[in-house]
Structures are given as C-alpha cells and as structure tokens.
Design an enzyme around this catalytic site. Structure first.
Site, PDB file in Angstrom:
ATOM      1  N   LYS A   1      64.061  97.685 100.282  1.00  0.00           N
ATOM      2  CA  LYS A   1      64.717  98.692 101.152  1.00  0.00           C
ATOM      3  C   LYS A   1      63.992 100.021 101.202  1.00  0.00           C
ATOM      4  CE  LYS A   1      67.951 100.241  97.614  1.00  0.00           C
ATOM      5  NZ  LYS A   1      69.201  99.956  96.933  1.00  0.00           N
TER       6      LYS A   1
ATOM      7  N   ARG B   1      80.405 102.831  92.239  1.00  0.00           N
ATOM      8  CA  ARG B   1      80.050 102.595  93.634  1.00  0.00           C
ATOM      9  C   ARG B   1      80.826 101.339  94.027  1.00  0.00           C
ATOM     10  NH1 ARG B   1      73.922 102.096  95.813  1.00  0.00           N
ATOM     11  NH2 ARG B   1      74.324  99.908  95.330  1.00  0.00           N
TER      12      ARG B   1
HETATM   13  C1  LIG Z   1      68.869  99.660  95.674  1.00  0.00           C
HETATM   14  C2  LIG Z   1      69.537  98.585  94.932  1.00  0.00           C
HETATM   15  C3  LIG Z   1      68.831  97.893  93.934  1.00  0.00           C
HETATM   16  C4  LIG Z   1      67.435  98.257  93.525  1.00  0.00           C
HETATM   17  O1  LIG Z   1      67.424  99.488  92.851  1.00  0.00           O
HETATM   18  P1  LIG Z   1      66.066 100.176  92.357  1.00  0.00           P
HETATM   19  O2  LIG Z   1      66.546 101.297  91.510  1.00  0.00           O
HETATM   20  O3  LIG Z   1      65.323 100.610  93.575  1.00  0.00           O
HETATM   21  O4  LIG Z   1      65.303  99.204  91.564  1.00  0.00           O
HETATM   22  C5  LIG Z   1      69.482  96.841  93.319  1.00  0.00           C
HETATM   23  N1  LIG Z   1      70.750  96.494  93.641  1.00  0.00           N
HETATM   24  C6  LIG Z   1      71.452  97.154  94.588  1.00  0.00           C
HETATM   25  C7  LIG Z   1      72.828  96.704  94.910  1.00  0.00           C
HETATM   26  C8  LIG Z   1      70.868  98.220  95.261  1.00  0.00           C
HETATM   27  O5  LIG Z   1      71.589  98.865  96.189  1.00  0.00           O
END
Ligand SMILES: *Cc1c(COP(=O)(O)O)cnc(C)c1O
Length: 346
Positions: free
Chosen positions: A35, A127
């Site tokens: 992302k 969250r």
């Molecule tokens: C963004 C996200 C991740 C990855 O997180 P990083 O800190 O970029 O490694 C994993 N799980 C969810 C649900 C996320 O939103």
C-alpha cells in the site's frame, strides 16, 4: 523533473530477502504489503521474485494496478471492506480481513469460490477488530460458512493507538485462536518484528503482514531504523527556487499559518534560507531528513518548503537539488502526489 522520488529497488529487494529469511526460520508466512507504493507492480514484482506469494493492499484500485501489471492472486485485502464495494473486493482478492459478522455473511453470498477470511481481533490498539475478550463469542457462530471460510484470526498494533506488541497482547490473540480451534494467526505490521527480536513471539503465530520494514527499513511505531535492514531505499529530491538571507522570526502580529497551525520560531538572527519547489501537498515536512549536513527544515506551506542552509558547507545555488530521506508519512504523501515524479533504480 523535480521534485522526484528516487526508489532503490535493489535495496528493497535485499530487505525483502532478509526478512523472508528471518521469518522462514520461524516458519512464519511473509505477506508483502504494497500500500505504501499504491500497489506499484514493480514493488509487487520485488516481493514475488523473492518468494513472497501473498500481496496485501488496502485499496481496490491498487489491486487493479497490480493485475494490469501482470500479477494475480493470492491477494489480501487488509482494510476491512466497505459494503458498497464488497463485490469488487471478493472478485479481486482471495484473502480478506474482516471485523463484522454481517460482512462474513455477505461474502459467503457473493463469492463463487472459497475466500479465506481472517477475523480481526483488537488487542488494545483500538483501530479495527472485535475486542479480544468478546472475540470468541462473536466469531463462533460464523465458522460454518462454506465459501466465506474463516481460516484464522488477525490483529494489528501500532496503527492507531501506537501500541507495541507484548507478551500479554500476543497471548490474547493466541487464546482466541485456541478457543475457536483456528490454525492461522496473522499479525502486522512491521512493529511485530520487535516480538521476534525480543524472543517473545509465540510459536502459534503463522503469518506476518509487513510493508514498512521491507520498503523503508524502518519501524515508525518502534521509532527506529531496523539494524539488520537497509534504509535510504527512497530519496526525495527537490529544487531550490529562492535563496536569500532573512530574519529567523516573522515580522508583525501573527495569526495562524495557511494550514491553520501556529508555527513557533526561534530567534537565531539573520539566516540563509532556501525555498524548495515542494510543499505540504506533496510531502509531510516533519518526515524529511536532509541528506546534506547542516540543513534544517524550517517550515512548509502547500507549495513551498523552507530550509535553513546557513550551516551547509557547499554553496547552495538557485537550481540546485537538495536530497532528503523520507519517513513513512512523508513517503506516503510523496508517492500519492501527482506532482512528484517517481524514478526506480535497479
Ligand atoms: C498497513 C498494514 C500492515 C502493514 O504495516 P507496516 O507497518 O507497513 O508493515 C499490516 N496490516 C494491516 C491491517 C495494515 O493496515
């Protein structure tokens, strides 16, 4: 063209390989989160070439982009889906993080084949997810769907509340999985590397979803450069459009600035300042770390970034390019800005 973001794919590749090695040793599946780069197929390619099969993203558009770039499932949707676009999610992905019983039922109705569902459990970051102490009750009635197949539970910390992984909050998710007799437990993101390094990652954890560590070599929640990974994978370059000596404190009665902030200024007398052609629309100025020694980022408006260059050894001239390392939020905004060119090395 400036500003531009220079992305070193070789470094990212080495980070992915290193992480894969570490996770493999513990028999943990590595899910690659794309992302930050808006599902750029080049990043998808780096993950897949290095043995990461499941690609995860938070946006439907990004999965489409990866597909147009020649990649296909396994894809994991890591933002809990919106009803209005659930059909698209079910069509494009085959792993979905879910936190509402209604969505599980709807997926089961829509899907033509089996979709792997990970039910989100909140272990305190607040969250998404059902609170851990209510999780078993909420998930139990959902285990018998044929197509919306709940294969495991998932959690994340460090995203909203800034909570760190701990022995205690990891035990909570393990206990939920055990009570429901589910084999898979997925954790994310990057901050969970602290649990591996600290030796308190339970052996029951089967999967880690990681983006930042691979792509930037950093851990924003843990507030660190990850020592066994490479940083400066991404460098932002911007051009000097003015260079003048000015007082360090604005003159006159002050209201708020263009972003509704009340900026504070320290009186350092007359300083040499450069204006760079990049602004808050393109980058989070607080997340910039100048690569030139002696440069200080002072402030930014939508289109102008002010840096103090008084203490820089080389003579900064009009038209010069200054380079910055970018943290997660600065990188995110720069990648999202259509005004920042992207250049990939390697
Ligand atoms: C963004 C996200 C991740 C990855 O997180 P990083 O800190 O970029 O490694 C994993 N799980 C969810 C649900 C996320 O939103």
């Amino acid at each position: 063209m400036y500003p531009r973001l220079v992305v070193d794919l070789e470094k990212i590749s080495r980070n992915v390989r290193k992480l894969r090695e570490i996770l493999k040793e513990r028999n943990i599946e590595f899910v690659g989160v794309t992302k930050l780069f808006m599902g750029d197929p080049k990043i998808a390619g780096i993950f897949r070439e290095n043995g990461v099969e499941v690609l995860a993203d938070s946006r439907i558009e990004n999965f489409r982009k990866m597909m147009e770039g020649g990649f296909s499932k396994p894809f994991m949707m890591i933002r809990i889906p919106q009803i209005s676009r659930l059909k698209e999610v079910v069509e494009l992905t085959d792993h979905i993080l879910v936190s509402e019983p209604e969505i599980v039922k709807m997926i089961d109705e829509i899907a033509s084949g089996v979709v792997k569902i990970y039910y989100m459990v909140d272990v305190g970051d607040l969250r998404e997810g059902v609170m851990y102490d209510k999780a078993a009750d909420e998930i139990k009635p959902l285990l018998n769907f044929k197509k919306a197949k709940i294969v495991g539970v998932a959690t994340n910390v460090g995203c909203f509340g800034g909570v760190l992984p701990s022995e205690e909050n990891l035990k909570w998710i393990v206990d939920v999985a055990k009570e429901l007799d589910l084999d898979e437990i997925s954790v994310g993101g990057t901050v969970y590397l602290l649990a591996l390094e600290g030796g308190f990652m339970p052996y029951e954890i089967t999967q880690m979803r990681i983006g930042e560590a691979a792509l930037l070599g950093t851990d924003a929640t843990g507030d660190r450069d990850i020592p066994y990974l490479e940083q400066e994978t991404v460098v932002l370059e911007a051009e000097v459009i003015e260079i003048k000596e000015k007082p360090s404190v604005p003159i006159g009665k002050k209201g708020k600035d263009s972003m509704g902030r009340v900026p504070k200024f320290e009186d350092k007398g007359i300083r040499k300042r450069a204006i760079l052609a990049i602004g808050v629309q393109d980058v989070d100025p607080k997340g910039l770390k100048p690569l030139d020694e002696g440069v200080e980022v002072v402030h930014a408006s939508s289109d102008h970034l002010i840096v103090d260059v008084t203490d820089v050894e080389r003579k900064i001239k009009l038209g010069d390019v200054m380079r910055f390392r970018t943290n997660y939020s600065a990188t995110l905004r720069a990648i999202t800005s259509p005004f920042v060119d992207k250049v990939f090395l390697g």
